[in-house]
Design a protein around this motif. Structure first.
Motif, PDB file in Angstrom:
ATOM      1  N   ARG A 256       0.707  -1.012   0.037  1.00  0.00           N
ATOM      2  CA  ARG A 256      -0.047   0.100   0.048  1.00  0.00           C
ATOM      3  C   ARG A 256       1.151   1.236  -0.178  1.00  0.00           C
ATOM      4  O   ARG A 256       0.356   2.124  -0.507  1.00  0.00           O
ATOM      5  CB  ARG A 256      -1.172   0.210   1.042  1.00  0.00           C
ATOM      6  CG  ARG A 256      -2.311  -1.093   0.737  1.00  0.00           C
ATOM      7  CD  ARG A 256      -3.198  -0.800   1.954  1.00  0.00           C
ATOM      8  NE  ARG A 256      -4.487  -1.811   2.090  1.00  0.00           N
ATOM      9  CZ  ARG A 256      -5.114  -2.368   3.049  1.00  0.00           C
ATOM     10  NH1 ARG A 256      -4.297  -2.045   4.405  1.00  0.00           N
ATOM     11  NH2 ARG A 256      -6.354  -2.687   2.804  1.00  0.00           N
ATOM     12  N   GLU A 257       2.096   0.977   0.892  1.00  0.00           N
ATOM     13  CA  GLU A 257       3.308   2.487   0.409  1.00  0.00           C
ATOM     14  C   GLU A 257       2.901   2.620  -0.782  1.00  0.00           C
ATOM     15  O   GLU A 257       3.064   3.339  -1.383  1.00  0.00           O
ATOM     16  CB  GLU A 257       3.617   2.342   1.214  1.00  0.00           C
ATOM     17  CG  GLU A 257       4.574   3.334   1.488  1.00  0.00           C
ATOM     18  CD  GLU A 257       6.019   3.300   2.274  1.00  0.00           C
ATOM     19  OE1 GLU A 257       7.226   3.561   2.692  1.00  0.00           O
ATOM     20  OE2 GLU A 257       5.987   2.307   3.310  1.00  0.00           O
ATOM     21  N   ALA A 259       2.222   1.955  -3.287  1.00  0.00           N
ATOM     22  CA  ALA A 259       1.140   2.310  -4.618  1.00  0.00           C
ATOM     23  C   ALA A 259       0.699   3.134  -4.281  1.00  0.00           C
ATOM     24  O   ALA A 259       0.154   4.028  -5.369  1.00  0.00           O
ATOM     25  CB  ALA A 259       0.226   0.868  -4.581  1.00  0.00           C
ATOM     26  N   GLU A 260       0.337   3.981  -2.217  1.00  0.00           N
ATOM     27  CA  GLU A 260       0.190   4.983  -2.706  1.00  0.00           C
ATOM     28  C   GLU A 260       0.708   5.511  -2.169  1.00  0.00           C
ATOM     29  O   GLU A 260       0.234   7.521  -2.244  1.00  0.00           O
ATOM     30  CB  GLU A 260      -1.250   4.484  -1.443  1.00  0.00           C
ATOM     31  CG  GLU A 260      -2.690   3.175  -1.844  1.00  0.00           C
ATOM     32  CD  GLU A 260      -3.151   3.198  -0.127  1.00  0.00           C
ATOM     33  OE1 GLU A 260      -2.536   3.471   1.076  1.00  0.00           O
ATOM     34  OE2 GLU A 260      -3.517   2.444  -0.886  1.00  0.00           O
ATOM     35  N   ARG A 261       2.176   6.065  -2.706  1.00  0.00           N
ATOM     36  CA  ARG A 261       2.389   6.771  -1.577  1.00  0.00           C
ATOM     37  C   ARG A 261       4.228   7.190  -1.927  1.00  0.00           C
ATOM     38  O   ARG A 261       4.361   8.598  -2.925  1.00  0.00           O
ATOM     39  CB  ARG A 261       2.486   7.041  -0.215  1.00  0.00           C
ATOM     40  CG  ARG A 261       1.433   7.209   0.804  1.00  0.00           C
ATOM     41  CD  ARG A 261       1.873   8.210   1.377  1.00  0.00           C
ATOM     42  NE  ARG A 261       2.694   7.101   2.686  1.00  0.00           N
ATOM     43  CZ  ARG A 261       2.175   5.899   3.364  1.00  0.00           C
ATOM     44  NH1 ARG A 261       1.152   4.961   3.359  1.00  0.00           N
ATOM     45  NH2 ARG A 261       3.406   5.026   4.089  1.00  0.00           N
ATOM     46  N   GLY A 262       4.120   5.820  -3.322  1.00  0.00           N
ATOM     47  CA  GLY A 262       5.347   6.469  -3.927  1.00  0.00           C
ATOM     48  C   GLY A 262       6.168   6.331  -2.750  1.00  0.00           C
ATOM     49  O   GLY A 262       8.230   6.362  -3.208  1.00  0.00           O
ATOM     50  N   THR A 263       6.373   6.035  -1.700  1.00  0.00           N
ATOM     51  CA  THR A 263       7.200   5.638  -0.719  1.00  0.00           C
ATOM     52  C   THR A 263       8.151   4.477  -0.672  1.00  0.00           C
ATOM     53  O   THR A 263       7.666   3.371  -0.570  1.00  0.00           O
ATOM     54  CB  THR A 263       7.458   7.076   0.821  1.00  0.00           C
ATOM     55  OG1 THR A 263       6.014   6.073   1.447  1.00  0.00           O
ATOM     56  CG2 THR A 263       6.898   8.103  -0.181  1.00  0.00           C
TER      57      THR A 263
END
Length: 281
Positions: A256-257, A259-263
């Motif tokens: 999720r990190e 996919a959603e934040r790119g971090t």
């Protein structure tokens, strides 16, 4: 069973004679070897963890899951054999409900587990059918009796565990005790009662059962420690699929990190390449 595996299986039988021990659950060779490296005297498999590693659901009510969605017996046995072949400690197999209703099917499953090198295995009374979630007691007892006969015919040390899911479907504690004692009388070496997680319930089971008790911790987190469980008289403690679920929680968080934040902060808390190479070398 070769001499080394027989010796392991004999050690596993001895662990059930007295005291209390922790039997953690692995789902593949890597997880089993990490648990072995941590110093545990034996490991068990988790059918839930194995199913998740294959992208499949755990054995559940068929209406929600679909009878065809579960991992089949042959696939599960291959994973058990893979784990047995790669660790130096005894392995107990999660055999679910024996992969068939008939006592003959349960006996065949036990024979397959013995052939795979397992030192023990559990048979549960959960059916997967919401209209009758537990096998009728008489049939459930016949299934344990058939499992015992298969163990005896195999001639190898093996700890047969009779599991009742009575508490999981909100049946009474009295029903749970009745079923567990019936399974012990039919030849189970140990009773397993998932859902027993508080001191009062566990204490009652220890007093009322005619054999050693296995409880599972880690389903939702629990205030009881291994020392608490030992003081209550529990013989064996497993953790089911909880380690696998914790691992998949981290995987889902990382996904999720990304996919959603790119971090990439998930990578701050990882084992190093060297640590893993050294563990598996």
């Amino acid at each position: 069973m070769d001499g080394d595996r027989r010796a392991r299986a004999e050690r596993f039988v001895e662990l059930h004679r007295e005291g209390c021990f922790l039997l953690p659950n692995a789902w593949d060779v890597g997880s089993a070897r990490i648990l072995e490296a941590a110093g545990f005297p034996a490991v068990a498999t988790t059918s839930a963890g194995i199913a998740f590693s294959l992208g499949r659901p755990d054995h559940d009510f068929f209406a929600e899951q679909g009878a065809e969605g579960r991992v089949d017996r042959e696939t599960m046995m291959r994973r058990v054999r893979e784990i047995v072949d790669e660790v130096g400690v005894p392995v107990s197999a999660d055999l679910e409900e024996g992969y068939g209703e008939a006592p003959e099917a349960v006996a065949a499953t036990i024979s397959m587990a013995l052939a795979a090198g397992a030192a023990g295995g559990n048979i549960e009374d959960f059916t997967g059918d919401r209209t009758r979630p537990l096998y009728d007691t008489a049939l459930a007892v016949d299934r344990i009796r058939a499992a015992r006969a298969a163990v005896d015919a195999g001639g190898e040390p093996f700890v047969l565990v009779g599991r009742t899911d009575a508490l999981q479907i909100d049946a009474s504690l009295d029903e749970c005790v009745r079923r567990a004692n019936a399974y012990l009388a039919a030849g189970a070496d140990c009773a397993f009662v998932p859902g027993a997680a508080d001191a009062a319930t566990i204490g009652t089971l220890v007093r009322e059962l005619d054999g050693p008790l296995n409880v599972v911790m880690g389903l939702t987190g629990n205030a009881l420690s291994l020392e608490d469980l030992r003081a209550l008289g529990v013989r064996r403690v497993t953790v089911g699929g909880s380690i696998a679920r914790a691992m998949y929680r981290h995987l889902l968080g990382a996904a999720r990190e990304l996919a959603e934040r790119g971090t990439f902060s998930y990578a701050d808390d990882q084992l190093s390449q060297k640590e893993l190479n050294d563990l598996f070398r």
